[in-house]
Design a protein around this motif. Structure first.
Motif, PDB file in Angstrom:
ATOM      1  N   ALA A  98       0.835  -1.209   0.000  1.00 52.52           N
ATOM      2  CA  ALA A  98       0.000   0.000   0.000  1.00 52.52           C
ATOM      3  C   ALA A  98       0.865   1.252   0.000  1.00 52.52           C
ATOM      4  O   ALA A  98       0.588   2.210  -0.735  1.00 52.52           O
ATOM      5  CB  ALA A  98      -0.928  -0.010   1.218  1.00 52.52           C
ATOM      6  N   ASP A  99       1.914   1.257   0.805  1.00 52.30           N
ATOM      7  CA  ASP A  99       2.799   2.420   0.878  1.00 52.30           C
ATOM      8  C   ASP A  99       3.446   2.697  -0.472  1.00 52.30           C
ATOM      9  O   ASP A  99       3.570   3.852  -0.886  1.00 52.30           O
ATOM     10  CB  ASP A  99       3.874   2.173   1.943  1.00 52.30           C
ATOM     11  N   CYS A 100       3.830   1.645  -1.176  1.00 57.60           N
ATOM     12  CA  CYS A 100       4.491   1.803  -2.472  1.00 57.60           C
ATOM     13  C   CYS A 100       3.524   2.275  -3.547  1.00 57.60           C
ATOM     14  O   CYS A 100       3.795   3.248  -4.268  1.00 57.60           O
ATOM     15  CB  CYS A 100       5.130   0.483  -2.884  1.00 57.60           C
ATOM     16  N   HIS A 101       2.366   1.636  -3.647  1.00 64.12           N
ATOM     17  CA  HIS A 101       1.493   1.856  -4.797  1.00 64.12           C
ATOM     18  C   HIS A 101       0.452   2.951  -4.583  1.00 64.12           C
ATOM     19  O   HIS A 101      -0.238   3.326  -5.543  1.00 64.12           O
ATOM     20  CB  HIS A 101       0.827   0.543  -5.194  1.00 64.12           C
ATOM     21  N   LEU A 102       0.325   3.445  -3.367  1.00 67.66           N
ATOM     22  CA  LEU A 102      -0.550   4.593  -3.105  1.00 67.66           C
ATOM     23  C   LEU A 102       0.250   5.879  -2.913  1.00 67.66           C
ATOM     24  O   LEU A 102      -0.319   6.924  -2.600  1.00 67.66           O
ATOM     25  CB  LEU A 102      -1.409   4.344  -1.861  1.00 67.66           C
ATOM     26  N   SER A 103       1.551   5.802  -3.112  1.00 64.11           N
ATOM     27  CA  SER A 103       2.426   6.913  -2.729  1.00 64.11           C
ATOM     28  C   SER A 103       2.118   8.214  -3.474  1.00 64.11           C
ATOM     29  O   SER A 103       2.164   9.296  -2.886  1.00 64.11           O
ATOM     30  CB  SER A 103       3.893   6.528  -2.943  1.00 64.11           C
ATOM     31  N   ARG A 104       1.801   8.150  -4.752  1.00 59.98           N
ATOM     32  CA  ARG A 104       1.610   9.389  -5.515  1.00 59.98           C
ATOM     33  C   ARG A 104       0.330  10.114  -5.124  1.00 59.98           C
ATOM     34  O   ARG A 104       0.328  11.335  -4.987  1.00 59.98           O
ATOM     35  CB  ARG A 104       1.665   9.107  -7.012  1.00 59.98           C
ATOM     36  N   ILE A 105      -0.760   9.385  -4.941  1.00 61.11           N
ATOM     37  CA  ILE A 105      -1.989  10.067  -4.528  1.00 61.11           C
ATOM     38  C   ILE A 105      -1.854  10.576  -3.094  1.00 61.11           C
ATOM     39  O   ILE A 105      -2.371  11.647  -2.751  1.00 61.11           O
ATOM     40  CB  ILE A 105      -3.228   9.148  -4.686  1.00 61.11           C
ATOM     41  N   VAL A 106      -1.130   9.841  -2.254  1.00 66.41           N
ATOM     42  CA  VAL A 106      -0.898  10.310  -0.883  1.00 66.41           C
ATOM     43  C   VAL A 106      -0.082  11.596  -0.895  1.00 66.41           C
ATOM     44  O   VAL A 106      -0.406  12.573  -0.207  1.00 66.41           O
ATOM     45  CB  VAL A 106      -0.194   9.220  -0.045  1.00 66.41           C
ATOM     46  N   GLN A 107       0.985  11.641  -1.706  1.00 66.75           N
ATOM     47  CA  GLN A 107       1.809  12.845  -1.774  1.00 66.75           C
ATOM     48  C   GLN A 107       1.055  13.999  -2.422  1.00 66.75           C
ATOM     49  O   GLN A 107       1.248  15.163  -2.051  1.00 66.75           O
ATOM     50  CB  GLN A 107       3.112  12.549  -2.515  1.00 66.75           C
ATOM     51  N   ALA A 108       0.182  13.691  -3.372  1.00 67.08           N
ATOM     52  CA  ALA A 108      -0.617  14.742  -4.012  1.00 67.08           C
ATOM     53  C   ALA A 108      -1.567  15.384  -3.011  1.00 67.08           C
ATOM     54  O   ALA A 108      -1.696  16.618  -2.959  1.00 67.08           O
ATOM     55  CB  ALA A 108      -1.397  14.172  -5.187  1.00 67.08           C
ATOM     56  N   THR A 109      -2.245  14.575  -2.205  1.00 67.78           N
ATOM     57  CA  THR A 109      -3.162  15.132  -1.210  1.00 67.78           C
ATOM     58  C   THR A 109      -2.396  15.869  -0.113  1.00 67.78           C
ATOM     59  O   THR A 109      -2.897  16.858   0.437  1.00 67.78           O
ATOM     60  CB  THR A 109      -4.029  14.028  -0.582  1.00 67.78           C
ATOM     61  N   THR A 110      -1.191  15.411   0.191  1.00 68.97           N
ATOM     62  CA  THR A 110      -0.356  16.127   1.155  1.00 68.97           C
ATOM     63  C   THR A 110       0.024  17.502   0.620  1.00 68.97           C
ATOM     64  O   THR A 110      -0.003  18.500   1.350  1.00 68.97           O
ATOM     65  CB  THR A 110       0.913  15.320   1.472  1.00 68.97           C
ATOM     66  N   LEU A 111       0.358  17.569  -0.667  1.00 68.66           N
ATOM     67  CA  LEU A 111       0.682  18.856  -1.287  1.00 68.66           C
ATOM     68  C   LEU A 111      -0.487  19.827  -1.200  1.00 68.66           C
ATOM     69  O   LEU A 111      -0.302  21.026  -0.947  1.00 68.66           O
ATOM     70  CB  LEU A 111       1.071  18.643  -2.752  1.00 68.66           C
ATOM     71  N   LEU A 112      -1.695  19.324  -1.392  1.00 70.55           N
ATOM     72  CA  LEU A 112      -2.873  20.195  -1.353  1.00 70.55           C
ATOM     73  C   LEU A 112      -3.114  20.780   0.033  1.00 70.55           C
ATOM     74  O   LEU A 112      -3.721  21.848   0.150  1.00 70.55           O
ATOM     75  CB  LEU A 112      -4.119  19.409  -1.801  1.00 70.55           C
ATOM     76  N   THR A 113      -2.658  20.102   1.071  1.00 67.58           N
ATOM     77  CA  THR A 113      -2.964  20.544   2.431  1.00 67.58           C
ATOM     78  C   THR A 113      -1.781  21.196   3.147  1.00 67.58           C
ATOM     79  O   THR A 113      -1.949  21.697   4.262  1.00 67.58           O
ATOM     80  CB  THR A 113      -3.449  19.350   3.275  1.00 67.58           C
ATOM     81  N   MET A 114      -0.603  21.211   2.533  1.00 63.54           N
ATOM     82  CA  MET A 114       0.567  21.767   3.213  1.00 63.54           C
ATOM     83  C   MET A 114       0.792  23.221   2.808  1.00 63.54           C
ATOM     84  O   MET A 114       0.181  23.721   1.854  1.00 63.54           O
ATOM     85  CB  MET A 114       1.817  20.938   2.876  1.00 63.54           C
ATOM     86  N   ASP A 115       1.674  23.905   3.523  1.00 59.85           N
ATOM     87  CA  ASP A 115       2.011  25.292   3.203  1.00 59.85           C
ATOM     88  C   ASP A 115       2.776  25.350   1.882  1.00 59.85           C
ATOM     89  O   ASP A 115       3.730  24.601   1.675  1.00 59.85           O
ATOM     90  CB  ASP A 115       2.857  25.908   4.319  1.00 59.85           C
ATOM     91  N   LYS A 116       2.360  26.266   1.009  1.00 62.99           N
ATOM     92  CA  LYS A 116       3.005  26.459  -0.297  1.00 62.99           C
ATOM     93  C   LYS A 116       2.825  27.920  -0.725  1.00 62.99           C
ATOM     94  O   LYS A 116       2.384  28.205  -1.839  1.00 62.99           O
ATOM     95  CB  LYS A 116       2.407  25.503  -1.346  1.00 62.99           C
ATOM     96  N   TYR A 117       3.181  28.807   0.183  1.00 62.17           N
ATOM     97  CA  TYR A 117       2.878  30.217  -0.034  1.00 62.17           C
ATOM     98  C   TYR A 117       4.113  31.112  -0.093  1.00 62.17           C
ATOM     99  O   TYR A 117       4.013  32.284  -0.438  1.00 62.17           O
ATOM    100  CB  TYR A 117       1.943  30.716   1.079  1.00 62.17           C
ATOM    101  N   SER A 118       5.280  30.569   0.256  1.00 60.92           N
ATOM    102  CA  SER A 118       6.500  31.361   0.188  1.00 60.92           C
ATOM    103  C   SER A 118       7.651  30.478  -0.280  1.00 60.92           C
ATOM    104  O   SER A 118       7.564  29.245  -0.228  1.00 60.92           O
ATOM    105  CB  SER A 118       6.830  31.965   1.558  1.00 60.92           C
ATOM    106  N   MET A 119       8.739  31.120  -0.708  1.00 62.94           N
ATOM    107  CA  MET A 119       9.883  30.373  -1.210  1.00 62.94           C
ATOM    108  C   MET A 119      10.499  29.489  -0.132  1.00 62.94           C
ATOM    109  O   MET A 119      11.188  28.517  -0.445  1.00 62.94           O
ATOM    110  CB  MET A 119      10.925  31.345  -1.768  1.00 62.94           C
TER     111      MET A 119
END
Length: 221
Positions: A98-119
């Motif tokens: 599960a960790d291997c084959h779900l990794s991209r959608i997990v990282q994508a949802t993490t990107l949507l919820t993490m800070d991404k507002y400054s350099m």
């Protein structure tokens, strides 16, 4: 009210879908265990299922720009639903698959919820979303829907994150002979291997009465 009603309906659908997925996974595992399917084959079969879940959700996220899924709100909901699948996999001894084959959608949802507002967030994005290539990172951030009280993602941050991914994730993909593309491939690019041992015939003892008589005509043929 229409906005709230629409989101409530989609949340209910999301919860129902999660229950359906877990029901399907549990049914598949019960069938495989009842039929004493080889453990290595079971892992490969569930790797295919996890890959399909990852592919379908991820491709929906990066290609359906009108859905509004690229936002913090839906990122958090999808991540929560995925955590139920991960918890189920851990109970079944399938946490590595599960960790291997779900990794991209997990990282994508993490990107949507993490800070991404400054350099200053660039390095954290790179460390957290290392499985995503430059095209995927660009699509997720360029299509991101900010909440009313949320700051916009600076264009220069997007450019910098994409540039880093071009030199890391993209180069790694090319070195492995994989094409850098936006969508996840429907086919899991791994060979299906037949294990040499671990089958029922190696472990089953005390054959039931009458089985030998039943098999004798077949053996003679």
């Amino acid at each position: 009210m229409l906005f709230k009603s629409r989101h409530h309906s989609v949340v209910q659908l999301s919860v129902t879908s999660k229950q359906d997925v877990l029901h399907t996974l549990t049914g598949a595992m019960s069938l495989l265990r009842r039929c004493r399917v080889n453990a290595a084959l079971t892992i490969q079969l569930f790797s295919q299922l996890f890959h399909f879940i990852n592919m379908w959700l991820f491709n929906k996220l990066v290609t359906d720009t009108e859905s509004g899924l690229c936002c913090h709100y839906w990122g958090a909901i999808l991540r929560q639903q995925l955590s139920h699948i991960e918890a189920w996999a851990e109970k079944q001894g399938l946490e590595l698959a599960a960790d291997c084959h779900l990794s991209r959608i997990v990282q994508a949802t993490t990107l949507l919820t993490m800070d991404k507002y400054s350099m200053q967030d660039v390095q954290n994005i790179h460390n957290t979303c290392f499985k995503l290539n430059s095209l995927q990172l660009h699509a997720l951030m360029i299509n991101y829907h900010c909440a009313p009280d949320e700051p916009y993602i600076p264009p220069e941050l997007i450019d910098h994150v994409v540039a880093v991914a071009e030199n890391t994730a993209d180069e790694l993909a090319r070195s492995d002979g994989r094409e850098v593309q936006l969508e996840e491939d429907p086919d899991l690019q791994l060979p299906f291997l037949l294990p040499e041992d671990g089958y029922s015939c190696d472990v089953v003892r005390s054959l039931p009465n009458g089985l030998q008589d039943f098999l004798e005509p077949l053996l003679q043929r």
